[in-house]
Every structure is written in structure tokens, then in C-alpha cells.
Design a protein around this motif. Structure first.
Motif, short mmCIF file in Angstrom:
data_model
loop_
_atom_site.label_atom_id
_atom_site.label_comp_id
_atom_site.label_asym_id
_atom_site.label_seq_id
_atom_site.Cartn_x
_atom_site.Cartn_y
_atom_site.Cartn_z
N GLN A 111 -14.12 65.29 -59.52
CA GLN A 111 -15.28 64.57 -60.05
C GLN A 111 -14.84 63.41 -60.94
N ASN A 112 -13.85 63.63 -61.78
CA ASN A 112 -13.36 62.56 -62.65
C ASN A 112 -12.62 61.50 -61.85
N GLN A 113 -12.03 61.88 -60.74
CA GLN A 113 -11.39 60.89 -59.86
C GLN A 113 -12.46 59.96 -59.27
N ILE A 114 -13.60 60.52 -58.90
CA ILE A 114 -14.72 59.70 -58.41
C ILE A 114 -15.23 58.81 -59.53
N TRP A 115 -15.28 59.33 -60.75
CA TRP A 115 -15.71 58.53 -61.90
C TRP A 115 -14.78 57.33 -62.09
N CYS A 116 -13.48 57.54 -61.96
CA CYS A 116 -12.52 56.43 -62.09
C CYS A 116 -12.77 55.37 -61.03
N GLU A 117 -13.07 55.78 -59.82
CA GLU A 117 -13.37 54.82 -58.75
C GLU A 117 -14.64 54.03 -59.07
N LEU A 118 -15.66 54.70 -59.60
CA LEU A 118 -16.90 54.01 -59.96
C LEU A 118 -16.67 53.00 -61.08
N VAL A 119 -15.85 53.36 -62.05
CA VAL A 119 -15.54 52.43 -63.15
C VAL A 119 -14.79 51.22 -62.61
N ALA A 120 -13.85 51.45 -61.70
CA ALA A 120 -13.11 50.33 -61.10
C ALA A 120 -14.05 49.43 -60.31
N MET A 121 -15.00 50.03 -59.58
CA MET A 121 -15.95 49.24 -58.81
C MET A 121 -16.88 48.45 -59.73
N ALA A 122 -17.18 48.98 -60.91
CA ALA A 122 -18.03 48.26 -61.85
C ALA A 122 -17.27 47.15 -62.57
N SER A 123 -15.98 47.31 -62.74
CA SER A 123 -15.18 46.30 -63.45
C SER A 123 -14.94 45.05 -62.62
N GLU A 124 -14.78 45.21 -61.32
CA GLU A 124 -14.46 44.08 -60.45
C GLU A 124 -15.55 43.00 -60.44
N PRO A 125 -16.83 43.33 -60.19
CA PRO A 125 -17.84 42.26 -60.18
C PRO A 125 -17.96 41.55 -61.52
N THR A 126 -17.77 42.29 -62.61
CA THR A 126 -17.83 41.66 -63.93
C THR A 126 -16.71 40.65 -64.09
N ALA A 127 -15.51 41.02 -63.68
CA ALA A 127 -14.38 40.10 -63.79
C ALA A 127 -14.56 38.87 -62.90
N TRP A 128 -15.03 39.07 -61.67
CA TRP A 128 -15.25 37.94 -60.77
C TRP A 128 -16.37 37.04 -61.27
N MET A 129 -17.46 37.65 -61.76
CA MET A 129 -18.56 36.85 -62.29
C MET A 129 -18.09 36.00 -63.45
N GLN A 130 -17.31 36.60 -64.32
CA GLN A 130 -16.82 35.87 -65.48
C GLN A 130 -15.89 34.74 -65.07
N MET A 131 -15.08 34.97 -64.07
CA MET A 131 -14.12 33.96 -63.63
C MET A 131 -14.79 32.81 -62.88
N LEU A 132 -15.81 33.11 -62.07
CA LEU A 132 -16.40 32.10 -61.20
C LEU A 132 -17.61 31.37 -61.79
N THR A 133 -18.36 32.02 -62.65
CA THR A 133 -19.63 31.41 -63.06
C THR A 133 -19.72 31.03 -64.52
N VAL A 134 -18.93 31.63 -65.38
CA VAL A 134 -19.04 31.38 -66.81
C VAL A 134 -17.94 30.42 -67.24
N ASP A 135 -18.28 29.50 -68.16
CA ASP A 135 -17.26 28.58 -68.66
C ASP A 135 -17.24 28.62 -70.19
N GLY A 136 -16.27 27.95 -70.76
CA GLY A 136 -16.16 27.87 -72.20
C GLY A 136 -15.68 29.18 -72.81
N PRO A 137 -16.07 29.44 -74.04
CA PRO A 137 -15.60 30.65 -74.72
C PRO A 137 -16.13 31.93 -74.09
N ALA A 138 -17.22 31.85 -73.34
CA ALA A 138 -17.79 33.05 -72.71
C ALA A 138 -16.85 33.63 -71.65
N ARG A 139 -15.93 32.84 -71.17
CA ARG A 139 -14.99 33.32 -70.16
C ARG A 139 -14.04 34.39 -70.72
N ALA A 140 -13.85 34.38 -72.03
CA ALA A 140 -12.94 35.34 -72.66
C ALA A 140 -13.67 36.51 -73.32
#
Length: 112
Positions: free
Chosen positions: A32-61
Motif C-alpha cells: 500500500q505504501n509502495q502505491i502511495w509513493c507512486e501516487l506522490v511521484a505522479m503528483a510531483s511531475e505535473p507540478t514540476a513541468w507546470m512550473q518549468m513551462l508556464t511560470v516565470d520570474g521568482p515563482a519558478r523557484a
């Protein structure tokens, strides 16, 4: 903190993943915790891509906690009228201009 750029990037990535939900394992079984780790990884990726592609300035960090506070919890309404769906942001929202610019950049990336 001493270290190479790669070490600092890895430490930041681990810190961001912990902020997203990897700090505590909420379930009892290993599988169950292994599935939780996969879900956290899946949630982290879109946030990182969104931040890299759409946000500029200090919000990128910004860390995930700050992103949730400032951008993801924006006060908006979904308005449907005349075959169009629009997002209406509150004018008084302090980060409305950054969020609007990010949405415009994201629409420009969409195919078609």
C-alpha cells in the motif's frame, strides 16, 4: 550548504517530494505504501513541468507549499455562456496576473 549543483538539485527535489506527500506513509502495508509513493511521484511531475513551462520570474523557484497557497488555491469561477467556458479570477487576488500569464502560456503550448 556545500555541494555540487547536482547535489543541491537532488536535495531540492527530495524536499519538494516530501512537501507533496512523501513525508509520512499513511498506510500500514508495504504494498500500500509502495502505491502511495507512486501516487506522490505522479503528483510531483505535473507540478514540476507546470512550473518549468508556464511560470516565470521568482515563482519558478517556489516550493510546492507556496505554489498551493498562491496559485493553486486561487479564487475563481467557471463561467459557461454562449458555447464558451471561461475562468473568472477575482480581481483582488494578489497573484492573478501571474496565474493569468501562466494559463495563457499553457494554452499556447496546447496542440491544435
Amino acid at each position: 550548504m556545500q555541494g555540487t549543483a547536482a547535489q543541491k538539485t537532488a536535495a531540492g527535489s527530495i524536499r519538494n517530494t516530501k512537501d507533496t506527500g512523501l513525508r509520512n506513509f499513511p498506510l500500514h502495508g508495504f504494498a500500500q505504501n509502495q502505491i502511495w509513493c507512486e501516487l506522490v511521484a505522479m503528483a510531483s511531475e505535473p507540478t514540476a513541468w507546470m512550473q518549468m513551462l508556464t511560470v516565470d520570474g521568482p515563482a519558478r523557484a517556489w516550493e510546492p507549499k507556496r505554489l498551493r497557497l498562491r496559485l493553486f488555491s486561487a479564487a475563481w469561477r467557471i463561467i459557461c455562456s454562449g458555447r464558451r467556458t471561461r475562468l473568472r479570477l477575482a480581481v483582488t487576488w494578489p497573484w492573478a496576473t501571474q496565474l493569468t500569464a501562466a494559463i495563457i502560456r499553457l494554452q499556447a503550448l496546447a496542440p491544435g
